[in-house]
Design a protein around this motif. Structure first.
Motif, mmCIF file in Angstrom:
data_model
loop_
_atom_site.group_PDB
_atom_site.id
_atom_site.type_symbol
_atom_site.label_atom_id
_atom_site.label_comp_id
_atom_site.label_asym_id
_atom_site.label_seq_id
_atom_site.Cartn_x
_atom_site.Cartn_y
_atom_site.Cartn_z
ATOM 1 N N ASN A 8 0.803 -1.280 -0.107
ATOM 2 C CA ASN A 8 0.071 0.171 -0.278
ATOM 3 C C ASN A 8 0.477 1.049 -0.679
ATOM 4 O O ASN A 8 2.565 1.396 0.312
ATOM 5 C CB ASN A 8 -0.786 0.062 1.021
ATOM 6 C CG ASN A 8 -0.224 0.061 2.011
ATOM 7 O OD1 ASN A 8 0.412 1.021 2.733
ATOM 8 N ND2 ASN A 8 -0.077 -0.954 3.425
ATOM 9 N N TYR A 15 -1.928 8.422 -4.269
ATOM 10 C CA TYR A 15 -2.861 7.325 -5.300
ATOM 11 C C TYR A 15 -2.190 6.788 -6.833
ATOM 12 O O TYR A 15 -1.468 7.727 -7.499
ATOM 13 C CB TYR A 15 -4.080 8.648 -6.340
ATOM 14 C CG TYR A 15 -4.808 9.287 -5.027
ATOM 15 C CD1 TYR A 15 -6.016 8.454 -4.124
ATOM 16 C CD2 TYR A 15 -4.810 10.493 -5.071
ATOM 17 C CE1 TYR A 15 -6.565 9.096 -3.087
ATOM 18 C CE2 TYR A 15 -5.882 11.363 -3.918
ATOM 19 C CZ TYR A 15 -6.929 10.375 -2.990
ATOM 20 O OH TYR A 15 -6.657 11.137 -2.257
ATOM 21 N N GLU A 68 -8.332 -5.099 -2.116
ATOM 22 C CA GLU A 68 -8.593 -5.497 -1.104
ATOM 23 C C GLU A 68 -9.583 -6.691 -1.017
ATOM 24 O O GLU A 68 -10.559 -6.939 -0.751
ATOM 25 C CB GLU A 68 -9.677 -4.206 -0.907
ATOM 26 C CG GLU A 68 -8.533 -2.541 -0.864
ATOM 27 C CD GLU A 68 -8.611 -2.830 0.670
ATOM 28 O OE1 GLU A 68 -9.512 -3.350 1.953
ATOM 29 O OE2 GLU A 68 -7.164 -2.201 1.083
ATOM 30 N N GLY A 121 -6.324 3.189 -4.181
ATOM 31 C CA GLY A 121 -6.794 4.595 -3.238
ATOM 32 C C GLY A 121 -5.049 4.943 -2.675
ATOM 33 O O GLY A 121 -4.668 3.967 -3.055
ATOM 34 N N GLU A 152 -4.820 1.457 0.269
ATOM 35 C CA GLU A 152 -6.039 0.218 -0.541
ATOM 36 C C GLU A 152 -4.813 -0.862 -0.636
ATOM 37 O O GLU A 152 -4.111 -0.450 -1.248
ATOM 38 C CB GLU A 152 -6.488 0.411 -1.722
ATOM 39 C CG GLU A 152 -7.605 1.816 -1.122
ATOM 40 C CD GLU A 152 -8.443 1.043 -2.611
ATOM 41 O OE1 GLU A 152 -9.828 0.050 -2.321
ATOM 42 O OE2 GLU A 152 -8.623 1.873 -3.598
ATOM 43 N N GLU A 154 -12.094 8.149 -4.309
ATOM 44 C CA GLU A 154 -12.661 7.828 -3.091
ATOM 45 C C GLU A 154 -14.052 6.710 -3.488
ATOM 46 O O GLU A 154 -14.116 6.234 -2.340
ATOM 47 C CB GLU A 154 -13.187 9.678 -2.847
ATOM 48 C CG GLU A 154 -11.997 10.349 -2.038
ATOM 49 C CD GLU A 154 -12.352 11.731 -2.306
ATOM 50 O OE1 GLU A 154 -13.111 12.393 -2.038
ATOM 51 O OE2 GLU A 154 -11.666 12.636 -1.603
ATOM 52 N N ALA A 180 -13.068 3.316 -3.991
ATOM 53 C CA ALA A 180 -12.611 2.220 -2.472
ATOM 54 C C ALA A 180 -13.736 2.371 -1.704
ATOM 55 O O ALA A 180 -13.956 1.046 -1.282
ATOM 56 C CB ALA A 180 -11.793 3.449 -1.549
ATOM 57 N N ARG A 181 -14.698 3.211 -1.423
ATOM 58 C CA ARG A 181 -16.106 2.755 -0.929
ATOM 59 C C ARG A 181 -17.080 1.815 -1.674
ATOM 60 O O ARG A 181 -17.242 0.977 -0.454
ATOM 61 C CB ARG A 181 -16.490 4.590 -0.659
ATOM 62 C CG ARG A 181 -18.223 4.034 -0.089
ATOM 63 C CD ARG A 181 -18.556 5.572 -0.135
ATOM 64 N NE ARG A 181 -18.680 5.454 -1.530
ATOM 65 C CZ ARG A 181 -20.509 5.913 -2.266
ATOM 66 N NH1 ARG A 181 -20.981 4.613 -1.923
ATOM 67 N NH2 ARG A 181 -20.392 5.962 -3.445
ATOM 68 N N HIS A 231 -15.801 0.089 -3.462
ATOM 69 C CA HIS A 231 -14.555 -1.567 -3.659
ATOM 70 C C HIS A 231 -14.976 -1.720 -5.498
ATOM 71 O O HIS A 231 -15.203 -2.779 -5.731
ATOM 72 C CB HIS A 231 -14.668 -2.715 -2.642
ATOM 73 C CG HIS A 231 -14.915 -2.578 -1.774
ATOM 74 N ND1 HIS A 231 -13.730 -2.587 -0.447
ATOM 75 C CD2 HIS A 231 -15.550 -1.787 -0.293
ATOM 76 C CE1 HIS A 231 -13.545 -2.992 0.069
ATOM 77 N NE2 HIS A 231 -14.568 -2.591 0.441
ATOM 78 N N ASN A 289 -12.679 -0.674 -8.193
ATOM 79 C CA ASN A 289 -11.478 0.125 -9.067
ATOM 80 C C ASN A 289 -11.327 0.010 -10.337
ATOM 81 O O ASN A 289 -10.692 0.521 -11.294
ATOM 82 C CB ASN A 289 -10.139 -0.895 -7.795
ATOM 83 C CG ASN A 289 -10.148 -0.972 -6.694
ATOM 84 O OD1 ASN A 289 -10.934 -1.569 -5.693
ATOM 85 N ND2 ASN A 289 -9.749 0.369 -6.063
ATOM 86 N N ASN A 346 -13.773 -1.422 6.911
ATOM 87 C CA ASN A 346 -12.921 0.137 6.712
ATOM 88 C C ASN A 346 -14.437 1.221 7.338
ATOM 89 O O ASN A 346 -13.331 2.334 7.834
ATOM 90 C CB ASN A 346 -13.108 0.439 6.060
ATOM 91 C CG ASN A 346 -11.612 -0.866 4.875
ATOM 92 O OD1 ASN A 346 -10.990 -0.481 4.865
ATOM 93 N ND2 ASN A 346 -11.342 -1.740 4.376
ATOM 94 N N LYS A 399 -4.863 -1.415 7.925
ATOM 95 C CA LYS A 399 -5.745 -0.186 7.991
ATOM 96 C C LYS A 399 -5.656 1.277 8.652
ATOM 97 O O LYS A 399 -5.958 1.611 8.975
ATOM 98 C CB LYS A 399 -7.046 -0.966 8.212
ATOM 99 C CG LYS A 399 -7.354 -2.179 6.274
ATOM 100 C CD LYS A 399 -6.909 -1.582 5.023
ATOM 101 C CE LYS A 399 -8.083 -0.412 4.760
ATOM 102 N NZ LYS A 399 -7.917 -0.138 3.612
#
Length: 291
Positions: free
Chosen positions: A36, A40, A55, A70, A73, A112, A115-116, A118, A120, A194, A236
């Protein structure tokens, strides 16, 4: 693309304060561990046979696919042999994006939201892909150049690239999410973790919350995510603390807001993960503001 292709460099830390671009092309076996970073990543896939795990979700890529990764991640590419593995990777530091936004637009919205949710994978329409590819070509042509105006053009092109990526992402239809595999139960648990970093995220609690045996949760989580549940939760929380410090938070605030109960454990774990204590990291952030 018009630039010399590079062989893979395993470095995962930015050496520039704004953005970096790599055009990698490899024919030999590569093994990249889960990792990670605090910036970005825009990953543009050109050729090869790759499954990228982000993830706990597996993305089986097609040429032209773009991954929006992100700054918190955990991910890794799984590369199969037999075909040249070519991709363009752009790293962009959050503070640099804030600087070029100037409060007028949120250029990190696609990262954002992906990532929220999931989600990508970005698979642009043909027209949008041509526009994005053209910006990549222009950006590569001036990146690292000392010619007159190159810095200004680089700034303009990275801004345009981010604008187009956001537009492509938010215009993307749900059915464009093809060739993504994941364990639905583990995906739900990852989302829960998360969203509840300050809560009780013990194996016992999560197993009870999601009606799964501790044995199966432990085994499936490690298989899907690449870390044990404890390792993932700790990682995390540490990444969240790092982000809070980057955003101007205090060490004590980062400690509390990241779900740690013991400061000595927080400080020790932070140093093991990032190579310096939280206080040292905060001093570096304060003494080296990115513009």
């Amino acid at each position: 693309m018009g630039t010399v292709k590079q062989e893979f460099n395993p470095r995962q830390v930015m050496s520039r304060p704004n953005f970096e671009l790599f055009h990698f092309s490899d024919n030999k076996p590569l093994s990249v561990d889960y990792h990670n970073h605090d910036f970005y990543e825009i990953y543009y896939f050109i050729s090869g046979k790759v499954n990228c795990v982000i993830e706990g979700r597996n993305y089986y890529l097609k040429p032209g696919d773009i991954l929006l990764i992100g700054n918190n991640e955990v991910h890794r590419p799984l590369i199969e042999l037999g075909k040249t593995y070519e991709r363009i990777v752009v790293w962009v530091h959050p503070n640099y994006v804030r600087n070029i936004e100037q409060g007028e637009i949120n250029l990190t919205a696609c990262f954002e939201d992906s990532a929220r949710r999931h989600n990508n994978l970005l698979r642009p329409s043909n027209e949008m892909f041509r526009m994005i590819r053209k910006i990549y070509e222009r950006l590569e042509a001036v990146y690292g150049s000392s010619a007159y105006g190159s810095a200004a053009l680089s700034r303009a092109y990275i801004t345009e690239l981010l604008v187009l990526l956001n537009k492509a992402y938010f215009d993307m239809a749900e059915d464009d999410m093809a060739e993504v595999e994941y364990n639905e139960k583990i995906s739900d648990i990852i989302r829960y973790i998360n969203d509840h970093l300050c809560g009780d995220l013990s194996l016992d609690t999560l197993a009870g919350e999601f009606y799964i045996s501790k044995y199966h949760l432990s085994r499936q989580f490690k298989d899907c995510v690449g870390f044990t549940l404890h390792q993932y939760v700790l990682k995390k929380r540490l990444m969240n603390a790092r982000t809070l410090l980057q955003e101007g938070g205090t060490v004590n605030g980062a400690f509390i807001r990241s779900g740690f109960n013991d400061y000595s454990n927080f400080s020790r774990s932070f140093k093991e993960e990032f190579g310096c204590s939280p206080k040292q990291y905060l001093r570096m952030v304060q003494s080296n503001p990115l513009t």
